[in-house]
Design a protein around this motif. Structure first.
Motif, short mmCIF file in Angstrom:
data_model
loop_
_atom_site.label_atom_id
_atom_site.label_comp_id
_atom_site.label_asym_id
_atom_site.label_seq_id
_atom_site.Cartn_x
_atom_site.Cartn_y
_atom_site.Cartn_z
N HIS A 315 -3.33 -72.11 -20.43
CA HIS A 315 -4.48 -72.61 -21.19
C HIS A 315 -4.16 -72.70 -22.68
CE1 HIS A 315 -8.63 -72.99 -22.60
NE2 HIS A 315 -8.45 -71.91 -23.34
N LEU A 316 -3.58 -71.64 -23.23
CA LEU A 316 -3.30 -71.58 -24.67
C LEU A 316 -2.22 -72.57 -25.09
CD1 LEU A 316 -3.38 -67.68 -24.93
CD2 LEU A 316 -5.05 -69.25 -25.96
N LEU A 317 -1.33 -72.92 -24.16
CA LEU A 317 -0.28 -73.90 -24.45
C LEU A 317 -0.73 -75.33 -24.17
CD1 LEU A 317 2.69 -71.84 -22.98
CD2 LEU A 317 2.47 -72.55 -25.37
N ASN A 318 -2.00 -75.49 -23.82
CA ASN A 318 -2.57 -76.82 -23.60
C ASN A 318 -1.85 -77.57 -22.49
OD1 ASN A 318 -4.46 -78.81 -24.06
ND2 ASN A 318 -3.33 -79.77 -25.73
N HIS A 319 -1.48 -76.86 -21.44
CA HIS A 319 -0.80 -77.51 -20.32
C HIS A 319 -1.75 -78.39 -19.51
CE1 HIS A 319 2.77 -74.45 -20.30
NE2 HIS A 319 2.88 -75.40 -21.21
N GLY A 320 -3.04 -78.35 -19.83
CA GLY A 320 -3.97 -79.27 -19.20
C GLY A 320 -3.71 -80.72 -19.55
N ARG A 321 -2.86 -80.97 -20.56
CA ARG A 321 -2.44 -82.35 -20.84
C ARG A 321 -1.63 -82.91 -19.69
NH1 ARG A 321 0.90 -81.52 -26.14
NH2 ARG A 321 1.23 -79.53 -25.09
N PHE A 322 -1.00 -82.03 -18.93
CA PHE A 322 -0.08 -82.47 -17.89
C PHE A 322 -0.52 -82.07 -16.48
CE2 PHE A 322 2.10 -81.18 -21.79
CZ PHE A 322 2.57 -82.40 -22.22
N LEU A 323 -1.29 -80.99 -16.39
CA LEU A 323 -1.68 -80.43 -15.10
C LEU A 323 -3.17 -80.62 -14.83
CD1 LEU A 323 0.16 -76.98 -15.19
CD2 LEU A 323 0.49 -78.70 -13.42
N ILE A 324 -3.50 -80.83 -13.57
CA ILE A 324 -4.89 -80.77 -13.13
C ILE A 324 -5.22 -79.33 -12.75
CG2 ILE A 324 -6.53 -81.50 -11.34
CD1 ILE A 324 -4.94 -84.15 -11.20
N ARG A 325 -4.30 -78.70 -12.04
CA ARG A 325 -4.47 -77.29 -11.66
C ARG A 325 -3.11 -76.68 -11.38
NH1 ARG A 325 -3.79 -76.83 -6.16
NH2 ARG A 325 -3.92 -78.78 -4.99
N GLU A 326 -3.08 -75.34 -11.34
CA GLU A 326 -1.85 -74.59 -11.05
C GLU A 326 -2.24 -73.30 -10.38
OE1 GLU A 326 1.00 -71.27 -12.48
OE2 GLU A 326 -1.17 -71.53 -12.60
N SER A 327 -1.43 -72.83 -9.44
CA SER A 327 -1.65 -71.51 -8.87
C SER A 327 -0.35 -70.73 -8.92
CB SER A 327 -2.14 -71.61 -7.41
OG SER A 327 -1.16 -72.23 -6.59
N CYS A 328 -0.46 -69.41 -8.96
CA CYS A 328 0.75 -68.60 -9.04
C CYS A 328 0.72 -67.49 -8.01
CB CYS A 328 0.93 -68.03 -10.46
SG CYS A 328 -0.29 -66.80 -10.93
N ASP A 329 1.92 -67.11 -7.58
CA ASP A 329 2.11 -65.96 -6.71
C ASP A 329 3.27 -65.15 -7.26
OD1 ASP A 329 4.60 -67.07 -5.60
OD2 ASP A 329 3.28 -68.45 -4.52
N ASP A 330 3.67 -64.12 -6.55
CA ASP A 330 4.73 -63.23 -7.06
C ASP A 330 6.04 -63.96 -7.35
OD1 ASP A 330 3.68 -60.70 -7.50
OD2 ASP A 330 3.79 -60.14 -5.39
N THR A 331 6.30 -65.05 -6.63
CA THR A 331 7.56 -65.75 -6.82
C THR A 331 7.63 -66.44 -8.16
OG1 THR A 331 6.76 -67.81 -5.80
CG2 THR A 331 7.71 -66.18 -4.33
#
Length: 449
Positions: A315-331
């Motif tokens: 969010h702070l890096l303004n990655h919403g310019r490129f992404l609609i959504r993102e999810s993360c896991d341990d990997t």
């Protein structure tokens, strides 16, 4: 009758997606061929002398030399929405149709949601046919605003085997790329390279050159930030929170962002599973900005803190310019990203998010001071391999565990988070795996290419 209707609807759905993918790039003049040198059609007919009537094609792209009234190359696409690999018979049949309407000028592409039989791939290669395996974004860990393949340059060398597997293996799962492609000369994830290969194969380099857009049209790449850029950003954010020492108050940062940008944070969301079959730890959607932290079967506050910091960093890096959504896991909590699997844009954003998250949770000046103090108190010698060195020897593993235990308690982070931070500051040499031979700066430099 209902089954036939459903099959027809599925086929039309894929045709529309492929059509819209190409049309979006052409309309924005980001496609390989210049906007005024190509026209795209859905369900257009071309006359076949053999049949004495038109043959209707799912998608057609007409490529024109500058100023020409008639197309010089006709790219025809057939879409297959099968539950099984595409057989060679289907590719042969489609090639015969293309030959009937544009023998010398025609290029064929078979697009499929399923894999291709080995015979289909071999026949396509021998006839200069393009193969395109399509993955929808519904189950991606990273859903980009632009087609990942439309904005991708030619892949890294190690991607060839992965692309071949995607084209051949029906159970293959894509994490980020929407297209895995076989052109007349190579496997690639780049729609630009794929289409270039087809047109050059039809027209030759000399005739194809005036048609081609400048490569700089691929202008959506995520900006490069080096380690110092991210450190400075974290320092400025923490200064606004009046941070002094110890555990960083992420809740206060979330409150600031709620006021500044409307960010909403939801906690203890029911557990989901990512495409890697690992439990999803967190997710961010960008319009409007919402971060979700998933409920863990075995709650781990330190891991939840890094998950929140990771998503906050997007969010702070303004990655919403490129992404609609993102999810993360341990990997995802690693500094070593897979450019072949994820693509350069995704790998760069994930690397940036991890580095900024670590910088926020473990501020450089305070963290370095505490690390040096712990090393001194624990009487850990520097034998010329760095302040803290770990391999598989018991004594070095004990030293690593002792130092990271202290840092984990001091900053409320997991061992993995402490490890990421130590590596990013050049305080840890980990010789147990790949990162033992590669500095963080070298990985950042690789992502700058």
């Amino acid at each position: 009758m209902a089954a036939e209707s459903s099959t027809f609807a599925k086929g039309n759905s894929l045709e529309r997606r492929i059509f819209e993918l190409f049309k979006t790039e052409i309309d924005a003049d980001r496609f390989w061929a210049k906007q005024d040198c190509c026209k795209i059609f859905w369900k257009k007919g071309y006359f076949s002398r053999d049949r004495g009537t038109d043959i209707i094609f799912d998608v057609a792209i007409e490529v024109y030399l500058p100023g020409a009234q008639d197309y010089s190359c006709l790219v025809l696409i057939e879409c297959k929405n099968y539950q099984h690999p595409v057989p060679v018979d289907d590719v042969e049949e489609f090639f015969a149709k293309v030959q009937q309407v544009a023998a010398a000028k025609g290029k064929a592409i078979v697009a499929s949601v399923a894999a291709f039989q080995s015979g289909a791939r071999e026949f396509a290669r021998s006839k200069g046919i393009g193969l395109m395996r399509y993955f929808g974004p519904e189950d991606f860990k990273w859903e980009l605003k632009r087609s990942p393949s439309a904005s991708s340059r030619s892949g890294v060398p190690e991607a060839a085997d992965l692309i071949a597997s995607a084209l051949s293996t029906d159970t293959f799962q894509s994490l980020a790329f929407d297209l895995y492609l076989q052109s007349p000369i190579r496997e690639t994830n780049s729609l630009w390279s794929f289409f270039e290969d087809l047109v050059v194969d039809a027209l030759g380099k000399e005739q194809a050159c005036p048609v081609a857009n400048r490569r700089s049209s691929l202008n959506s790449r995520v900006p490069f930030y080096d380690k110092n850029d991210l450190e400075d950003k974290a320092t400025n954010i923490l200064a606004e929170l009046d941070y002094s020492r110890g555990v960083v108050d992420l809740d206060l940062l979330c409150e600031h962002e709620a006021i500044r940008s409307g960010l909403k944070v939801e906690r203890d969301v029911p557990v989901s599973v990512s495409p890697t079959n690992a439990p999803v730890l967190g997710r961010i959607t960008f319009d409007p900005p919402v971060i979700q932290i998933y409920a863990a079967v075995s709650p781990h506050p330190a891991r939840a803190r890094f998950t929140l910091a990771h998503e906050l960093s997007h969010h702070l890096l303004n990655h919403g310019r490129f992404l609609i959504r993102e999810s993360c896991d341990d990997t995802d909590f690693s500094l070593d990203r897979s450019f072949a699997v994820e693509g350069a844009d995704v790998a760069r954003m994930e690397l940036q998010a991890n580095l900024l998250a670590a910088s926020l949770l473990m501020p450089r000046i305070q963290f370095t001071h505490d690390f040096l103090r712990f090393v001194k108190v624990l009487d850990i010698p520097n034998r010329g391999f760095g302040q803290l060195y770990v391999d598989n020897q018991p004594c070095n593993l004990r030293h690593f565990d002792a130092v990271t235990n202290e840092l984990m308690q001091k900053y409320g982070v997991s061992r993995q988070a402490a490890k990421i931070r130590l590596e990013s500051l050049g305080l840890l040499t980990d010789a147990r795996g790949l990162l033992g031979c590669r500095s963080v700066q070298s990985i950042l430099a690789e992502s700058h290419g």
